[in-house]
Design a protein around this motif. Sequence first.
Motif, PDB file in Angstrom:
ATOM      1  N   THR A   1      37.953  32.846  44.243  1.00  0.00           N
ATOM      2  CA  THR A   1      36.755  32.543  45.032  1.00  0.00           C
ATOM      3  C   THR A   1      36.662  33.390  46.304  1.00  0.00           C
ATOM      4  N   SER A   2      37.779  33.862  46.807  1.00  0.00           N
ATOM      5  CA  SER A   2      37.765  34.632  48.058  1.00  0.00           C
ATOM      6  C   SER A   2      37.439  36.108  47.844  1.00  0.00           C
ATOM      7  N   ASP A   3      37.320  36.546  46.589  1.00  0.00           N
ATOM      8  CA  ASP A   3      37.113  37.964  46.303  1.00  0.00           C
ATOM      9  C   ASP A   3      35.649  38.381  46.404  1.00  0.00           C
ATOM     10  N   VAL A   4      35.473  39.655  46.743  1.00  0.00           N
ATOM     11  CA  VAL A   4      34.183  40.334  46.643  1.00  0.00           C
ATOM     12  C   VAL A   4      34.333  41.361  45.526  1.00  0.00           C
ATOM     13  N   VAL A   5      33.630  41.125  44.408  1.00  0.00           N
ATOM     14  CA  VAL A   5      33.767  41.982  43.229  1.00  0.00           C
ATOM     15  C   VAL A   5      32.652  43.016  43.225  1.00  0.00           C
ATOM     16  N   CYS A   6      33.021  44.283  43.134  1.00  0.00           N
ATOM     17  CA  CYS A   6      32.058  45.380  43.121  1.00  0.00           C
ATOM     18  C   CYS A   6      32.001  45.996  41.727  1.00  0.00           C
ATOM     19  N   ASP A   7      30.813  46.041  41.143  1.00  0.00           N
ATOM     20  CA  ASP A   7      30.601  46.644  39.829  1.00  0.00           C
ATOM     21  C   ASP A   7      29.906  47.987  40.020  1.00  0.00           C
ATOM     22  N   LEU A   8      30.617  49.072  39.726  1.00  0.00           N
ATOM     23  CA  LEU A   8      30.053  50.413  39.852  1.00  0.00           C
ATOM     24  C   LEU A   8      29.277  50.751  38.581  1.00  0.00           C
ATOM     25  N   GLY A   9      27.952  50.703  38.683  1.00  0.00           N
ATOM     26  CA  GLY A   9      27.098  50.889  37.516  1.00  0.00           C
ATOM     27  C   GLY A   9      26.914  49.568  36.802  1.00  0.00           C
TER      28      GLY A   9
ATOM     29  N   ILE B   1      37.263  46.110  42.301  1.00  0.00           N
ATOM     30  CA  ILE B   1      36.269  47.026  41.723  1.00  0.00           C
ATOM     31  C   ILE B   1      36.363  46.918  40.209  1.00  0.00           C
ATOM     32  N   ILE B   2      35.218  46.763  39.549  1.00  0.00           N
ATOM     33  CA  ILE B   2      35.188  46.824  38.086  1.00  0.00           C
ATOM     34  C   ILE B   2      34.245  47.944  37.680  1.00  0.00           C
ATOM     35  N   CYS B   3      34.548  48.621  36.576  1.00  0.00           N
ATOM     36  CA  CYS B   3      33.666  49.694  36.123  1.00  0.00           C
ATOM     37  C   CYS B   3      33.891  49.984  34.645  1.00  0.00           C
ATOM     38  N   PHE B   4      32.858  50.498  34.013  1.00  0.00           N
ATOM     39  CA  PHE B   4      32.888  50.891  32.612  1.00  0.00           C
ATOM     40  C   PHE B   4      32.276  52.290  32.570  1.00  0.00           C
ATOM     41  N   LEU B   5      33.087  53.303  32.859  1.00  0.00           N
ATOM     42  CA  LEU B   5      32.622  54.670  33.021  1.00  0.00           C
ATOM     43  C   LEU B   5      33.327  55.597  32.042  1.00  0.00           C
ATOM     44  N   VAL B   6      32.766  56.786  31.849  1.00  0.00           N
ATOM     45  CA  VAL B   6      33.380  57.760  30.951  1.00  0.00           C
ATOM     46  C   VAL B   6      34.554  58.438  31.667  1.00  0.00           C
TER      47      VAL B   6
ATOM     48  N   ILE C   1      41.544  47.440  41.070  1.00  0.00           N
ATOM     49  CA  ILE C   1      40.558  48.155  40.260  1.00  0.00           C
ATOM     50  C   ILE C   1      40.754  47.798  38.795  1.00  0.00           C
ATOM     51  N   VAL C   2      39.661  47.428  38.135  1.00  0.00           N
ATOM     52  CA  VAL C   2      39.697  47.112  36.707  1.00  0.00           C
ATOM     53  C   VAL C   2      38.730  48.045  35.996  1.00  0.00           C
ATOM     54  N   THR C   3      39.236  48.834  35.052  1.00  0.00           N
ATOM     55  CA  THR C   3      38.375  49.702  34.252  1.00  0.00           C
ATOM     56  C   THR C   3      38.342  49.195  32.814  1.00  0.00           C
ATOM     57  N   GLN C   4      37.181  49.329  32.181  1.00  0.00           N
ATOM     58  CA  GLN C   4      37.046  48.910  30.790  1.00  0.00           C
ATOM     59  C   GLN C   4      37.134  50.121  29.862  1.00  0.00           C
ATOM     60  N   LEU C   5      37.826  49.936  28.771  1.00  0.00           N
ATOM     61  CA  LEU C   5      37.962  50.881  27.669  1.00  0.00           C
ATOM     62  C   LEU C   5      38.794  52.108  28.001  1.00  0.00           C
TER      63      LEU C   5
ATOM     64  N   ALA D   1      41.165  46.969  28.640  1.00  0.00           N
ATOM     65  CA  ALA D   1      40.872  46.980  30.068  1.00  0.00           C
ATOM     66  C   ALA D   1      42.170  47.252  30.817  1.00  0.00           C
ATOM     67  N   TYR D   2      42.047  47.917  31.967  1.00  0.00           N
ATOM     68  CA  TYR D   2      43.213  48.365  32.720  1.00  0.00           C
ATOM     69  C   TYR D   2      43.114  47.894  34.167  1.00  0.00           C
ATOM     70  N   LEU D   3      44.236  47.428  34.707  1.00  0.00           N
ATOM     71  CA  LEU D   3      44.296  47.014  36.112  1.00  0.00           C
ATOM     72  C   LEU D   3      45.120  48.022  36.902  1.00  0.00           C
ATOM     73  N   TYR D   4      44.533  48.451  38.023  1.00  0.00           N
ATOM     74  CA  TYR D   4      45.231  49.326  38.954  1.00  0.00           C
ATOM     75  C   TYR D   4      45.367  48.582  40.282  1.00  0.00           C
ATOM     76  N   SER D   5      46.598  48.451  40.750  1.00  0.00           N
ATOM     77  CA  SER D   5      46.846  47.687  41.966  1.00  0.00           C
ATOM     78  C   SER D   5      48.238  48.000  42.488  1.00  0.00           C
ATOM     79  N   HIS D   6      48.389  47.927  43.814  1.00  0.00           N
ATOM     80  CA  HIS D   6      49.724  48.049  44.407  1.00  0.00           C
ATOM     81  C   HIS D   6      50.418  46.695  44.466  1.00  0.00           C
ATOM     82  N   GLY D   7      49.665  45.636  44.142  1.00  0.00           N
ATOM     83  CA  GLY D   7      50.231  44.288  44.209  1.00  0.00           C
ATOM     84  C   GLY D   7      50.874  43.884  42.903  1.00  0.00           C
ATOM     85  N   PRO D   8      51.361  42.641  42.813  1.00  0.00           N
ATOM     86  CA  PRO D   8      52.017  42.151  41.584  1.00  0.00           C
ATOM     87  C   PRO D   8      51.012  41.923  40.455  1.00  0.00           C
TER      88      PRO D   8
END
Length: 238
Positions: A67-75, A142-147, A168-172, A231-238
């Motif tokens: 609930t505390s997150d701000v989710v940004c969808d690029l595209g 950040i979430i995105c589904f980009l080439v 950061i979460v990327t799809q595919l 889907a792939y998660l990129y993060s410096h956290g656990p």
Amino acid sequence: QPDAGSGASQRGPSEYAIASLRESDGVEDRMGDAAAANEIAAGVFAPFVATAPEQYARLITLGSISTSDVVCDLGFGDGALLCGIIKLAECTGCGCELNSGLVASARALAVSSGLSQGAAVLTESSIARYMLSADFRRATVIICFLVPTQLEALAPSFKAAMDAGTRIVTQLYPIPGMTHLRCLDRGAILQGRKRRTDPFAGISEVEALAALRRDDLARQEEEYFPDQGQAYLYSHGP
């Protein structure tokens, strides 16, 4: 990408990008124009491909979205994924989309979905320009589904966002040159979907994207992958 509506002339993504350029004395706008111009010169834009609703909860889990997150969808396309995540996770969101018709649809969906005012800040902008904005800097996920070519070009900005604590979460597709922390496999099979090869294969060039028509895009969504996608998660956290 789909056009702005049945009465609108067909416009390719490069035309939307060029239309986004604007004259301004502001430093941020000048930087945004330069970034958008580079994006136009590269000539690579992802087509709009809808994300299956079955994927929403998986992305929330992968990104540890709360609930505390701000989710940004690029595209954000038609806004269904971002609005769905906001409703499921009870968070707030923001994002950008180049196609003015899709932006209008997304804003209407945010209202019809019952999202509170300000819960989803949906901006008409190129990705390169938007990533220089204050709205983008608010994002915690950040979430995105980009080439892949887009992901590679945006990798320096993604790395900077990660260093600031953003997930950061990327799809595919994974981000070239970056190591993901976790990955979801292709997931459970969705019933009633025809098997299709990569929807982005052979259409990553702007000229080919501009040549696509509404019927082709509708068929592309109808015959999308028979599973929920990697889907792939990129993060410096656990």
